[in-house]
Design a protein around this motif. Structure first.
Motif, short mmCIF file in Angstrom:
data_model
loop_
_atom_site.label_atom_id
_atom_site.label_comp_id
_atom_site.label_asym_id
_atom_site.label_seq_id
_atom_site.Cartn_x
_atom_site.Cartn_y
_atom_site.Cartn_z
N PRO A 312 0.77 -1.10 -0.41
CA PRO A 312 -0.02 0.18 0.26
C PRO A 312 0.71 1.54 -0.32
CG PRO A 312 -0.85 -1.61 1.51
CD PRO A 312 0.30 -1.86 1.13
N VAL A 313 1.48 1.38 0.54
CA VAL A 313 2.91 2.13 0.65
C VAL A 313 3.37 2.47 -0.82
CG1 VAL A 313 5.43 3.13 1.69
CG2 VAL A 313 3.45 2.09 3.04
N VAL A 314 4.35 1.52 -1.40
CA VAL A 314 4.69 1.27 -2.93
C VAL A 314 3.86 2.09 -3.81
CG1 VAL A 314 5.74 0.50 -4.01
CG2 VAL A 314 5.83 0.01 -2.20
N HIS A 315 2.54 1.51 -3.21
CA HIS A 315 1.33 2.28 -4.46
C HIS A 315 0.69 3.41 -3.82
CE1 HIS A 315 -2.36 1.81 -7.01
NE2 HIS A 315 -2.85 2.54 -6.54
N GLY A 316 0.60 3.52 -2.96
CA GLY A 316 1.20 5.75 -3.02
C GLY A 316 2.01 6.27 -3.51
N LEU A 317 2.72 5.53 -3.63
CA LEU A 317 4.10 6.65 -4.23
C LEU A 317 4.71 6.64 -4.82
CD1 LEU A 317 6.61 5.83 -0.58
CD2 LEU A 317 5.52 8.09 -1.14
N ARG A 318 3.99 5.30 -5.46
CA ARG A 318 4.12 5.57 -7.15
C ARG A 318 4.11 6.71 -8.15
NH1 ARG A 318 6.15 1.59 -10.26
NH2 ARG A 318 6.14 0.38 -8.99
N VAL A 329 15.34 16.68 3.22
CA VAL A 329 14.44 17.24 4.70
C VAL A 329 13.17 17.34 3.94
CG1 VAL A 329 13.49 19.50 5.41
CG2 VAL A 329 15.61 18.34 5.67
N PRO A 330 13.50 17.64 2.22
CA PRO A 330 11.85 17.77 1.09
C PRO A 330 11.38 16.17 1.18
CG PRO A 330 13.59 17.85 0.29
CD PRO A 330 14.46 17.69 1.44
N PHE A 331 12.42 14.75 0.88
CA PHE A 331 12.15 13.46 0.58
C PHE A 331 11.42 12.81 2.35
CE2 PHE A 331 13.07 9.62 1.11
CZ PHE A 331 12.49 8.60 0.32
N MET A 332 11.76 13.38 3.38
CA MET A 332 10.81 13.40 4.31
C MET A 332 9.55 13.47 4.74
SD MET A 332 12.46 10.87 5.84
CE MET A 332 14.23 9.43 6.28
N ALA A 333 9.63 15.20 3.91
CA ALA A 333 8.42 15.89 4.25
C ALA A 333 7.36 15.26 3.26
CB ALA A 333 8.34 17.69 3.64
N HIS A 334 8.06 14.61 2.12
CA HIS A 334 6.65 14.13 0.99
C HIS A 334 7.12 12.84 1.38
CE1 HIS A 334 5.85 12.64 -3.26
NE2 HIS A 334 6.26 11.04 -2.65
N LEU A 335 7.37 11.45 2.79
CA LEU A 335 7.14 10.58 2.82
C LEU A 335 5.40 10.81 3.78
CD1 LEU A 335 10.43 8.37 3.10
CD2 LEU A 335 8.36 8.55 1.07
N ALA A 336 5.83 11.92 4.78
CA ALA A 336 4.84 12.87 5.41
C ALA A 336 3.75 12.82 5.23
CB ALA A 336 5.22 13.38 6.63
N ASP A 337 3.57 13.15 3.90
CA ASP A 337 2.25 14.18 3.52
C ASP A 337 1.64 13.08 2.49
OD1 ASP A 337 3.08 16.70 4.19
OD2 ASP A 337 4.33 16.81 1.71
N LYS A 338 2.36 11.77 2.46
CA LYS A 338 1.59 10.18 2.08
C LYS A 338 0.98 9.62 2.54
CE LYS A 338 2.20 11.21 -2.78
NZ LYS A 338 1.62 11.46 -3.56
N GLY A 339 1.26 9.94 4.12
CA GLY A 339 0.98 9.08 5.08
C GLY A 339 1.90 8.28 5.29
N VAL A 340 2.80 8.22 4.97
CA VAL A 340 3.96 7.14 6.21
C VAL A 340 4.46 7.52 7.16
CG1 VAL A 340 6.63 5.92 5.72
CG2 VAL A 340 5.26 6.76 3.11
N ASP A 341 4.32 6.61 8.38
CA ASP A 341 4.70 6.61 9.63
C ASP A 341 5.97 7.00 9.53
OD1 ASP A 341 5.20 7.09 12.08
OD2 ASP A 341 4.57 4.77 12.29
N ASN A 344 8.68 5.27 12.14
CA ASN A 344 9.17 3.77 11.71
C ASN A 344 10.31 3.37 10.91
OD1 ASN A 344 8.89 0.90 11.35
ND2 ASN A 344 6.48 0.84 10.56
N ARG A 345 11.06 2.85 12.26
CA ARG A 345 12.51 3.36 11.31
C ARG A 345 12.64 2.42 10.48
NH1 ARG A 345 16.59 4.33 16.33
NH2 ARG A 345 15.83 5.43 17.12
N GLN A 346 12.34 0.75 10.25
CA GLN A 346 12.68 -0.17 9.77
C GLN A 346 12.12 0.13 8.22
OE1 GLN A 346 11.05 -4.10 10.98
NE2 GLN A 346 11.62 -5.31 8.82
N GLU A 347 10.34 0.81 8.07
CA GLU A 347 9.90 1.19 7.22
C GLU A 347 10.43 2.17 6.20
OE1 GLU A 347 5.31 2.22 5.03
OE2 GLU A 347 5.77 1.89 7.07
N ILE A 348 10.57 3.01 7.45
CA ILE A 348 11.43 4.28 6.54
C ILE A 348 13.01 4.16 5.86
CG2 ILE A 348 12.58 6.52 7.68
CD1 ILE A 348 9.99 7.07 6.55
N ALA A 349 13.81 3.39 6.56
CA ALA A 349 14.83 2.89 6.33
C ALA A 349 14.90 2.05 4.98
CB ALA A 349 15.70 1.78 7.43
N THR A 350 13.96 1.38 4.24
CA THR A 350 14.22 0.80 3.30
C THR A 350 13.57 1.30 2.55
OG1 THR A 350 13.02 -0.95 4.38
CG2 THR A 350 12.07 -1.00 2.10
#
Length: 556
Positions: A312-318, A329-341, A344-350
């Motif tokens: 679901p996360v991959v589908h939301g980012l594609r 910084v803008p990369f993390m902001a983009h992930l947060a805007d897409k609803g990524v936690d 969550n270190r493991q998910e963010i690391a991947t």
């Protein structure tokens, strides 16, 4: 007194009583022999059990001894020693000298530099009267002139009509009242000669140069921008042009903390990078070659698919078009805007790894480059190949407890050594038609079931890495081992043992950059001393040292 029996050869001439006595005696002897045999078998069984117990005890003591060594090393802030000897597989499988084509022997002795005579002197002698002059006999003497100089520069000072002061510039390479030749000597002795700053201070003061240890540290760590830029360009050129890189890492001390130094090298270059982490995220950031951006494109989503990212996360980012972010910084902001936690270190690391891999491919790095590693998890990215020496070392690390298990391990190691030798022969004369035979032979070796559980488990595990171990069949130019990386890191480890760690960021960068440039000069066949002189502005105009990144790209 023991009764002697008649010889059975003449039993046909014996009487009935004598024959009965003979049979009775033989029966007694047979019974005695059976009793002795039973006793020997019992003793043999007991000795086998005792031997097995002693083997187990020996194995336990070895493990305890290794744990104690590791604890001592930890208390001394040293890396733990490996519990096994170096593998002899590489040397044992080298071609014999008889197989090498006899070439022209290199002339012995230092006679190839006579065209560089710096001065000539004629030595005269008072010959007796009546002697005849027969010319000269030449002797070439190689010497080194090391002396201290104190140069007084009187700089012209002018005042322009508009009131500005114009001062004549100093020659290139002068820092804090010390010349470029002195700086070149310090850099070479410290990086290549492994001379500590304290010994450099003593040496230079003995020669006649009044200099402090603090000033030597400045000469070694300050105003290295040109070297740092060339080292960064060196990594970029290597990742673009090199068909393979071998990688490895080791522990390092910086500012009283544990850091890690990663070595990345190819056939023509070597770089070192010391960071606080040795994760896969850190390794991918090094492979970016100095870029700081993140890219979510096809390469990034392929990476997420391989790493089994959250669908679901991959589908939301594609998106249809690649998304480019200038930094984290803008990369993390983009992930947060897409609803990524983002907590969550493991998910963010991947996801961060995918963004880094997308950046690497976006800049044209690591296109078809094979990464050869020792199977450390952080290096298992991209087109990955395994080191055969480390693979065989896993067999060596097994600790069999019985003679049968020891024979099984020896048999499998022999099969691996023979297969490794065949792969080296394949490298010399690649033949795509023979690749299927190598794959079948690999299957026969690593699908063996010997009954020794630890060995069978290891063989099954290695068989799952078949594609990475047989990468040489697709890319014959890559090495079968990471010996080059281990040899490069040995220089770093020696320096760590002699000089300890670093304290400032300038010192850490200077150490990595100078060691990398020195190793690269060795691979390119260049003199590190002349390279330093050329970059400090005191090199020979007749023989300039070319740009190292340009040389690597030209050789590709």
């Amino acid at each position: 007194m023991k009764k002697r029996l008649p010889s059975p050869e003449h039993a046909d001439t014996l009487s009935l009583n004598a024959l009965r006595g003979l049979v009775t005696g033989l029966l007694e002897r047979s019974q005695q022999a059976e009793a002795r045999l039973a006793k020997l078998e019992a003793d043999n069984i007991q000795l086998r059990e005792e031997n097995a117990a002693l083997r187990l005890e020996n194995t336990r003591l070895k493990l305890e001894n290794q744990l104690l060594r590791d604890e001592i090393a930890r208390l001394k802030n040293l890396p733990p020693r490996p519990p096994f000897r170096a593998s002899g597989m590489e040397r044992a499988t080298e071609a014999s000298p008889a197989n090498h084509v006899a070439g022209r022997k290199k002339p012995r002795g230092p006679k190839l530099d006579v065209d560089r005579v710096s001065r000539q002197e004629i030595l005269r002698i008072d010959a007796p009267s009546g002697s005849r002059f027969k010319g000269y006999r030449s002797v070439y003497v190689r010497d080194l002139v090391l002396k201290a100089e104190l140069v007084h520069y009187r700089r012209e000072c002018w005042v322009t009509p508009d009131g500005k002061t114009v001062l004549a510039p100093l020659p290139a390479g002068i820092i804090g009242g010390y010349g470029a030749n002195l700086r070149r000597l310090c850099l070479m002795l410290h990086a290549q000669g492994q001379v500590t700053t304290q010994r450099l201070t003593t040496l230079l003061n003995d020669v006649g140069i009044a200099i402090s240890k603090r000033q030597i540290v400045r000469l070694l760590t300050r105003q290295l921008e040109g070297f740092v830029a060339e080292d960064a360009a060196l990594l970029h050129a290597g990742l673009v042009a090199s068909p393979y890189v071998t990688v490895d890492d080791t522990g390092a001390r910086h500012s009283h903390n544990n850091y890690y130094t990663t070595q990345i090298g190819g056939a023509d270059f070597t770089v070192f990078r010391t960071t606080k982490s040795k994760s896969r995220l850190n390794f991918l950031s090094l492979l970016r070659g100095g870029y700081q951006d993140y890219v979510l494109g096809d390469a990034a989503f392929d990476y997420l698919k391989e790493r089994r990212g959250n669908p679901p996360v991959v589908h939301g980012l594609r998106t249809f078009e690649p998304q480019h972010f200038c930094n984290q910084v803008p990369f993390m902001a983009h992930l947060a805007d897409k609803g990524v936690d983002i907590l969550n270190r493991q998910e963010i690391a991947t996801l961060a790894e995918a963004g880094l891999w997308g950046s690497i491919r976006h800049h044209g790095l690591m296109a078809n480059t094979v990464i050869v590693s020792d199977d450390a998890g952080q290096f298992r990215v991209g087109n990955h190949a395994l080191c055969w020496v480390h693979t065989e070392r896993l067999l060596q690390k097994l600790m069999p407890t019985t003679a049968k298990e020891e024979r099984l391990v020896t048999m499998v190691r022999d099969l691996v050594w023979r297969f490794y030798k065949a792969l080296k022969a394949y490298q010399q004369c690649p033949s795509p038609q023979s690749a299927p035979a190598f794959r079948r032979r690999f299957d026969r070796i690593f699908t063996l079931r010997t009954g020794y559980e630890a060995l069978d488990t290891l063989l099954e595990r290695l068989h799952r890495r078949k594609n990475e171990l047989l990468k040489v069949l697709e890319y014959p130019g890559i090495p079968l081992h990471t010996n080059a990386s281990e040899n490069a890191l040995r220089t770093f480890v020696t320096k760590r043992k002699i000089s300890g760690g670093t304290m400032s960021q300038d010192g850490r960068v200077a150490r990595d950059v100078m060691l990398g440039l020195m190793k690269t000069c060795q691979k390119l066949g260049l003199s590190f001393y002349h390279y330093l002189g050329d970059r400090l502005g005191i090199g020979s105009e007749d023989h300039p040292i070319p740009s190292l990144p340009a040389t690597i790209l030209a050789r590709a």
